[in-house]
Scaffold this motif. Structure first.
Motif, mmCIF file in Angstrom:
data_model
loop_
_atom_site.group_PDB
_atom_site.id
_atom_site.type_symbol
_atom_site.label_atom_id
_atom_site.label_comp_id
_atom_site.label_asym_id
_atom_site.label_seq_id
_atom_site.Cartn_x
_atom_site.Cartn_y
_atom_site.Cartn_z
ATOM 1 N N VAL A 298 0.853 -1.184 0.000
ATOM 2 C CA VAL A 298 0.000 0.000 0.000
ATOM 3 C C VAL A 298 0.891 1.236 0.000
ATOM 4 O O VAL A 298 1.842 1.319 0.793
ATOM 5 C CB VAL A 298 -0.914 0.014 1.244
ATOM 6 C CG1 VAL A 298 -1.736 1.301 1.290
ATOM 7 C CG2 VAL A 298 -1.832 -1.203 1.245
ATOM 8 N N ALA A 299 0.604 2.172 -0.897
ATOM 9 C CA ALA A 299 1.315 3.447 -0.908
ATOM 10 C C ALA A 299 0.592 4.405 0.020
ATOM 11 O O ALA A 299 -0.632 4.547 -0.045
ATOM 12 C CB ALA A 299 1.364 4.022 -2.322
ATOM 13 N N GLU A 300 1.344 5.056 0.889
ATOM 14 C CA GLU A 300 0.754 5.954 1.880
ATOM 15 C C GLU A 300 0.944 7.425 1.493
ATOM 16 O O GLU A 300 1.231 8.260 2.322
ATOM 17 C CB GLU A 300 1.391 5.704 3.243
ATOM 18 C CG GLU A 300 1.164 4.303 3.783
ATOM 19 C CD GLU A 300 1.700 4.160 5.188
ATOM 20 O OE1 GLU A 300 2.927 4.235 5.369
ATOM 21 O OE2 GLU A 300 0.880 4.027 6.116
ATOM 22 N N GLY A 301 0.803 7.704 0.202
ATOM 23 C CA GLY A 301 0.967 9.082 -0.253
ATOM 24 C C GLY A 301 2.381 9.552 -0.009
ATOM 25 O O GLY A 301 3.347 8.947 -0.485
ATOM 26 N N GLN A 302 2.538 10.580 0.772
ATOM 27 C CA GLN A 302 3.858 11.141 1.045
ATOM 28 C C GLN A 302 4.547 10.454 2.221
ATOM 29 O O GLN A 302 5.639 10.845 2.611
ATOM 30 C CB GLN A 302 3.726 12.643 1.305
ATOM 31 C CG GLN A 302 3.201 13.408 0.086
ATOM 32 C CD GLN A 302 3.139 14.895 0.331
ATOM 33 O OE1 GLN A 302 3.394 15.366 1.428
ATOM 34 N NE2 GLN A 302 2.817 15.642 -0.717
ATOM 35 N N ARG A 303 3.919 9.435 2.804
ATOM 36 C CA ARG A 303 4.516 8.776 3.967
ATOM 37 C C ARG A 303 5.225 7.480 3.602
ATOM 38 O O ARG A 303 5.719 6.785 4.474
ATOM 39 C CB ARG A 303 3.434 8.502 5.015
ATOM 40 C CG ARG A 303 2.837 9.762 5.623
ATOM 41 C CD ARG A 303 1.839 9.431 6.717
ATOM 42 N NE ARG A 303 0.717 8.662 6.206
ATOM 43 C CZ ARG A 303 -0.334 9.188 5.604
ATOM 44 N NH1 ARG A 303 -0.406 10.495 5.396
ATOM 45 N NH2 ARG A 303 -1.327 8.427 5.177
ATOM 46 N N GLY A 304 5.288 7.125 2.327
ATOM 47 C CA GLY A 304 6.027 5.948 1.921
ATOM 48 C C GLY A 304 5.150 4.745 1.628
ATOM 49 O O GLY A 304 4.049 4.871 1.090
ATOM 50 N N PHE A 305 5.624 3.557 2.013
ATOM 51 C CA PHE A 305 4.962 2.305 1.661
ATOM 52 C C PHE A 305 4.821 1.428 2.907
ATOM 53 O O PHE A 305 5.600 1.546 3.854
ATOM 54 C CB PHE A 305 5.787 1.528 0.625
ATOM 55 C CG PHE A 305 6.126 2.319 -0.606
ATOM 56 C CD1 PHE A 305 5.292 2.320 -1.708
ATOM 57 C CD2 PHE A 305 7.306 3.059 -0.675
ATOM 58 C CE1 PHE A 305 5.604 3.031 -2.853
ATOM 59 C CE2 PHE A 305 7.634 3.774 -1.817
ATOM 60 C CZ PHE A 305 6.789 3.767 -2.906
ATOM 61 N N GLU A 306 3.841 0.521 2.846
ATOM 62 C CA GLU A 306 3.724 -0.504 3.883
ATOM 63 C C GLU A 306 3.136 -1.766 3.269
ATOM 64 O O GLU A 306 2.464 -1.721 2.222
ATOM 65 C CB GLU A 306 2.862 -0.041 5.058
ATOM 66 C CG GLU A 306 1.389 0.095 4.763
ATOM 67 C CD GLU A 306 0.566 0.384 6.021
ATOM 68 O OE1 GLU A 306 -0.560 -0.134 6.097
ATOM 69 O OE2 GLU A 306 1.052 1.108 6.896
ATOM 70 N N VAL A 307 3.395 -2.892 3.906
ATOM 71 C CA VAL A 307 2.802 -4.164 3.471
ATOM 72 C C VAL A 307 1.291 -4.085 3.672
ATOM 73 O O VAL A 307 0.813 -3.559 4.688
ATOM 74 C CB VAL A 307 3.387 -5.333 4.283
ATOM 75 C CG1 VAL A 307 2.754 -6.652 3.848
ATOM 76 C CG2 VAL A 307 4.905 -5.391 4.120
ATOM 77 N N ALA A 308 0.537 -4.582 2.697
ATOM 78 C CA ALA A 308 -0.925 -4.546 2.805
ATOM 79 C C ALA A 308 -1.370 -5.223 4.101
ATOM 80 O O ALA A 308 -0.892 -6.311 4.435
ATOM 81 C CB ALA A 308 -1.555 -5.250 1.609
#
Length: 456
Positions: A298-308
């Motif tokens: 999942v892309a968190e906009g300007q906060r980077g990425f995380e595992v779904a």
């Protein structure tokens, strides 16, 4: 003081999403023609983005089947063919009819209002087209898309809606390439679909959809509008045996997400990933973009990425979608499969059953082998279905289901052994209804066990 690297990353996130959206729209709407080579330097001038940002977007579109990644040769817009259009249309119809039944049963007055409003906009534009007045083709197809999505938006399944939207956009690309408007026939069918929605007549709506989609495919194929876009270039040569750094990072990170080594909800910091996977930041961003398209990151906009993340509702959602796709593919495979296919089914079941017997006896060392054979068995059962599009969509959903299997869907002992044997026997008897019944118990029983375990 602000971290310059973090600020640069935030700018890339924002810019990358905008570039991806523009490239995707231009591909779906036919502005980038099928088969067109997508040279990064030319795209940089058109879209005002850096090469790294463009590669991220193109890799993401490649995962969606809209762009072809040609290894060291770059990218091109996915080609078109009558056979592929028929497969995409079949998948769209399967998903839309299933969603219509759920949506018509659950839709409330607010939903009815949105359906009526979406149809009004579409009907107004169709009247202009029928009258021969100038009309924007892209706007017409946007209203068409909005109407069909409104019909099914009350289905209650995020996974179904996401998968349908992806299939619809691949279908829409054919419509835009062929500039398909079938006149009064299409307008009448849309009006009849509205009446079915308000009357909650899901069966009638599905009959209309079958005629609606089949008529479009027949029109496009019979008029030959795809011929000018047919690819004359040879298929790309197979990739070298040694994967590129990007492919290696993608495979490793993807495998770690599926196995849970990278846990659901875990933040994916680029610096940490660089050290763990020995890959550059550009390679990692391209990899994560591909995994976003597969709904594993999942892309968190300007906060980077995380595992779904995980949730019980998401597991049920994915399980029901897998059941829909696998059940339909079983029907097709059982009808078309030959003795060679039977041999493959029997062979992989033999290997699976050997691993299951050892697991059942308490030998935990074969757990990974069992998981691999389990995946191969279900894939082999549907391998004769005749649709690469259906197979690819099922594989993507199966992998999302398998993430839960690593966390909470354990081996269910004698129950799983019996169900797999029953599926093999149904295949050899060509008993598709029996296989679907076994599959429902197999998948939904596993979900119930996972939820009862408390592991989620």
């Amino acid at each position: 003081m602000e971290n310059p690297a973090a600020l640069q990353s935030e700018t890339q996130d924002s810019s990358g999403e905008a570039v991806y959206a523009r490239l995707r729209a231009d591909t779906v709407l036919g502005r980038l023609a099928p088969g067109r080579k997508l040279g990064l330097e030319g795209l940089r001038q058109i879209y005002g983005a850096g090469v790294g940002t463009l590669r991220e977007a193109l890799n993401r579109l490649a995962s969606e089947g809209l762009v072809v990644a040609e290894g060291q040769r770059g990218f091109s817009v996915a080609p078109v063919s009558a056979a592929d259009f028929a497969e995409v249309a079949e998948l769209r119809l399967l998903l839309e009819c299933h969603a219509v039944h759920k949506s018509f049963a659950a839709g409330d007055l607010d939903w009815e209002g949105r359906v009526v409003g979406a149809h009004h906009k579409l009907a107004m534009l169709e009247r202009r087209l029928l009258a021969g007045e100038p009309a924007d083709a892209a706007l017409w197809k946007r209203y068409d898309r909005e109407f069909h999505q409104a019909l099914i938006e009350a289905c209650g399944s995020a996974a179904l809606l996401e998968t349908y939207a992806a299939a619809y956009d691949r279908y829409l690309r054919y419509q835009m390439v062929a500039v398909v408007f079938r006149g009064a026939v299409a307008a009448t069918q849309h009006a009849d679909l509205l009446h079915c929605a308000l009357a909650r007549d899901a069966a009638g709506a599905c009959r209309l959809l079958e005629a609606h989609v089949a008529g479009c495919v027949e029109h496009v194929v019979s008029t030959g509008t795809l011929v000018p876009f047919a690819s004359t270039r040879p298929c790309p040569a197979p990739e070298a045996a040694t994967p590129t750094a990007g492919e290696r990072a993608y495979r490793l990170i993807r495998a770690d997400i599926l196995r849970g080594t990278l846990a659901p909800g875990q933040k994916l910091k680029l610096d940490a990933l660089r050290d763990a996977y020995d890959a550059g930041l550009g390679t990692l961003r391209e990899t994560l973009s591909r995994l976003i398209a597969e709904r594993l990151v999942v892309a968190e906009g300007q906060r980077g990425f995380e595992v779904a993340p995980f949730s019980p509702a998401d597991l049920r959602d994915i399980a029901n979608l897998r059941l829909l796709l696998e059940g339909h593919a079983l029907d097709q495979a059982f009808h078309a499969g030959d003795v060679e296919w039977e041999g493959r089914v029997v062979a992989i079941h033999h290997k699976l059953s050997q691993a299951e017997e050892r697991l059942h006896a308490g030998d935990g060392t074969v757990l990974e082998t069992w998981r691999r054979f389990d995946s191969q068995f279900h894939e082999t059962l549907i391998s004769a279905c005749g649709s690469r599009t259906l197979m690819a969509t099922h594989a993507a959903v199966f992998d999302r289901y398998q993430r839960y299997q690593y966390r909470a869907l354990g081996f269910r002992g004698a129950i799983a052994i019996r169900e797999h044997a029953a599926l093999r026997d149904c295949a050899l008897r060509r008993d598709a209804p029996g296989a679907r019944a076994v599959m429902a118990r197999h998948i939904l029983g596993g979900v119930d066990q996972a939820l009862a375990s408390g592991a989620l």
